[in-house]
Motif scaffolding. Sequence first.
Motif, short mmCIF file in Angstrom:
data_model
loop_
_atom_site.label_atom_id
_atom_site.label_comp_id
_atom_site.label_asym_id
_atom_site.label_seq_id
_atom_site.Cartn_x
_atom_site.Cartn_y
_atom_site.Cartn_z
N LYS A 148 0.83 -1.21 0.00
CA LYS A 148 0.00 0.00 0.00
C LYS A 148 0.86 1.26 0.00
O LYS A 148 0.53 2.25 -0.66
N GLU A 149 1.97 1.23 0.72
CA GLU A 149 2.86 2.38 0.74
C GLU A 149 3.47 2.63 -0.64
O GLU A 149 3.58 3.76 -1.10
N ALA A 150 3.84 1.54 -1.33
CA ALA A 150 4.41 1.67 -2.67
C ALA A 150 3.37 2.20 -3.66
O ALA A 150 3.68 3.07 -4.50
N LEU A 151 2.14 1.71 -3.56
CA LEU A 151 1.09 2.20 -4.45
C LEU A 151 0.78 3.67 -4.19
O LEU A 151 0.51 4.43 -5.12
N SER A 152 0.79 4.04 -2.93
CA SER A 152 0.52 5.45 -2.59
C SER A 152 1.59 6.36 -3.17
O SER A 152 1.28 7.46 -3.67
N ARG A 153 2.86 5.93 -3.13
CA ARG A 153 3.93 6.75 -3.70
C ARG A 153 3.77 6.86 -5.22
O ARG A 153 4.01 7.92 -5.80
N GLN A 154 3.37 5.78 -5.87
CA GLN A 154 3.15 5.83 -7.31
C GLN A 154 2.01 6.77 -7.67
O GLN A 154 2.10 7.50 -8.67
N LEU A 155 0.97 6.77 -6.86
CA LEU A 155 -0.15 7.68 -7.12
C LEU A 155 0.27 9.14 -6.96
O LEU A 155 -0.19 10.01 -7.71
N GLU A 156 1.12 9.40 -6.00
CA GLU A 156 1.58 10.77 -5.80
C GLU A 156 2.43 11.26 -6.97
O GLU A 156 2.40 12.45 -7.32
N ARG A 157 3.17 10.33 -7.59
CA ARG A 157 4.01 10.73 -8.72
C ARG A 157 3.21 10.93 -10.00
O ARG A 157 3.69 11.57 -10.95
N LEU A 158 1.99 10.40 -10.05
CA LEU A 158 1.16 10.54 -11.25
C LEU A 158 0.44 11.89 -11.24
O LEU A 158 -0.75 11.99 -10.99
N LYS A 159 1.16 12.93 -11.52
CA LYS A 159 0.57 14.26 -11.58
C LYS A 159 0.38 14.66 -13.04
O LYS A 159 1.26 14.48 -13.87
N LEU A 160 -0.80 15.19 -13.35
CA LEU A 160 -1.11 15.58 -14.72
C LEU A 160 -0.43 16.91 -15.02
O LEU A 160 -0.63 17.91 -14.33
N ARG A 161 0.37 16.90 -16.06
CA ARG A 161 1.08 18.12 -16.45
C ARG A 161 0.17 19.02 -17.28
O ARG A 161 -0.66 18.54 -18.05
N PRO A 162 0.31 20.34 -17.16
CA PRO A 162 -0.51 21.26 -17.96
C PRO A 162 -0.10 21.22 -19.43
O PRO A 162 1.02 20.85 -19.78
N PHE A 163 -1.02 21.64 -20.28
CA PHE A 163 -0.75 21.67 -21.72
C PHE A 163 0.18 22.83 -22.04
O PHE A 163 0.00 23.95 -21.55
N HIS A 164 1.15 22.56 -22.88
CA HIS A 164 2.09 23.59 -23.33
C HIS A 164 2.19 23.50 -24.84
O HIS A 164 2.54 22.44 -25.40
N TYR A 165 1.90 24.58 -25.51
CA TYR A 165 1.94 24.61 -26.97
C TYR A 165 3.34 24.96 -27.46
O TYR A 165 3.96 25.91 -26.98
N SER A 166 3.84 24.19 -28.40
CA SER A 166 5.15 24.43 -29.00
C SER A 166 4.94 24.84 -30.45
O SER A 166 4.55 24.02 -31.30
N HIS A 167 5.21 26.09 -30.75
CA HIS A 167 4.98 26.61 -32.10
C HIS A 167 6.05 26.07 -33.05
O HIS A 167 7.25 26.25 -32.82
#
Length: 536
Positions: free
Chosen positions: A454-473
């Motif tokens: 459970k501790e390992a799964l919790s750490r993996q969930l914390e690392r799964l952060k959605l990054r904001p969209f960035h447009y590259s022209h």
Amino acid sequence: MQRSLATDTTPTTSGTPIEPPKSSAIPPPTAAPAVIHVPQSKWRSFLQILGRVTLVAVVAGAGTFYYVTQKDRRPGAQLPFDPEKKTIVVLGSGWGATSLLKSLDTAEYNVVVVSPKNYFLFTPLLPSVAVGTLSPRSIIQPTRYLTRFKTRQVSVIEAEAKEVDPVNKTVTFSDNSEIQGDVSSTTLKYDYLVYAVGAEVQTFGIKGVQEHACFMKELHDAERMQRQFMDCVESAAFPGQGADEVDRLLHMVVVGGGPTGIELSGELHDFLEDDLKSWYPELAGRIRITLVEALPSVLPMFSKQLIDYTESTFKESKIDILTQTMVKEVKEKSVVLQMPDKSVVEVPCGMVVWAAGNKGRQITQDLMGKLPGAQTNRRGISVDDHLRMAGADESIFAIGDCTSSTYAPTAQVASQQGAYLARQFQQLAKKDILTAQLAQLQQGAETAETAKEKEALSRQLERLKLRPFHYSHQGSLAYIGSDKAIADLPFFNGNFASGGVATFLFWRSAYLSTLFSLRNRTLVATDWAKTKVFGR
């Protein structure tokens, strides 16, 4: 006495056999002729090697081409619909939706596509279709071609979305085709909604635009413009036509100084120079093209250097540019313009092509009306940094021309947004899997081993952060006619601006690489070659 045949082989004289004379010495063996080695020319050796390499390359290329094409025609088996998986409903089949479908991993989702068109349209080449440079089939890609190669089956429904209910998470759509069955309308429930319906033509409420102008938005618009343009030419060639009427019929007005209007003007000029001068020599010199733009200059997204280059090229091509000029009304046989000095003139013309902006569709306005507190921008749907619709829960994503953001409503932006969402859905699927595993462990007995898991799964969930969209022209391209194009490309911390024939070749190669399939690339390249050899 009978003579033996076996011994009667030597000529005789008086019955006595004559034996051949015996040589006392054995003659020496004849010497072998000398072999003369002529050195082979280096040039001949090079040509032989080049010929073999070319043959191998041609055979290998043809074999690879045949293998890829046949593989595309015979997709493999797919996973069936899974009721335990979440459902993603995609509205639209434009740049954003198609980019999403191309990159999305459907193993963890059930995907449904709802669009009035069952194909993707490569809009940057639409002006080429309008003058016959390209065939309409060359720039469309069936949506089922993309979805048929996904891991799980994707349902493609040719229908028009009528209503989105963000509270109950449903979409209502109806069959808008000419032939309909017993069921022509239904409602579908979703877990995630990707809203990518695009936009429609902005007429700014100007009288007569909807009734008398040609648009350049969809495939049927280009086909209509092609027919109307040729009708104008043929009507001008009708016997007994007055000189003033001929000049009116052969005057083409393009409204909008963006890339679409510029490229359409350039394509019309090429059609005139390459083909019409041969087939209509008595009329070709009287055809006029006028570009109308309300802003102080055309192509405002390009650098000043390229704007000046475009205007000078149009001047050489005898294409008139009227900047700071507004359209007040479009009539059946003329267009009313307000000139820079505020004077109003009525200009006779045979055809008006409208390429002057976009506005939201009715379904978009209705959806925004259901969230009045959060959706206050009239230009389109407001989204956050993760492309989620403001005011709704995290189940609705909006991309493309239907949104209002800091980015320009271009195909490049929508394409990057679609690819970004595909990555986001992959992250969300991982998050759902980890959450389910963690919930299952929490329901079981508490042990030292389960505590570590459970501790390992919790750490993996914390690392799964959605990054904001960035447009590259990636830069801007536009064709300006006469086998010339302009390019404004990012280069280190600045821009690299170029224009001319070399840029035109780069423009063609860039568009070929952007097409979604080998089929489209082959058809477009073939059309270009046929046009060069046989004309339009």
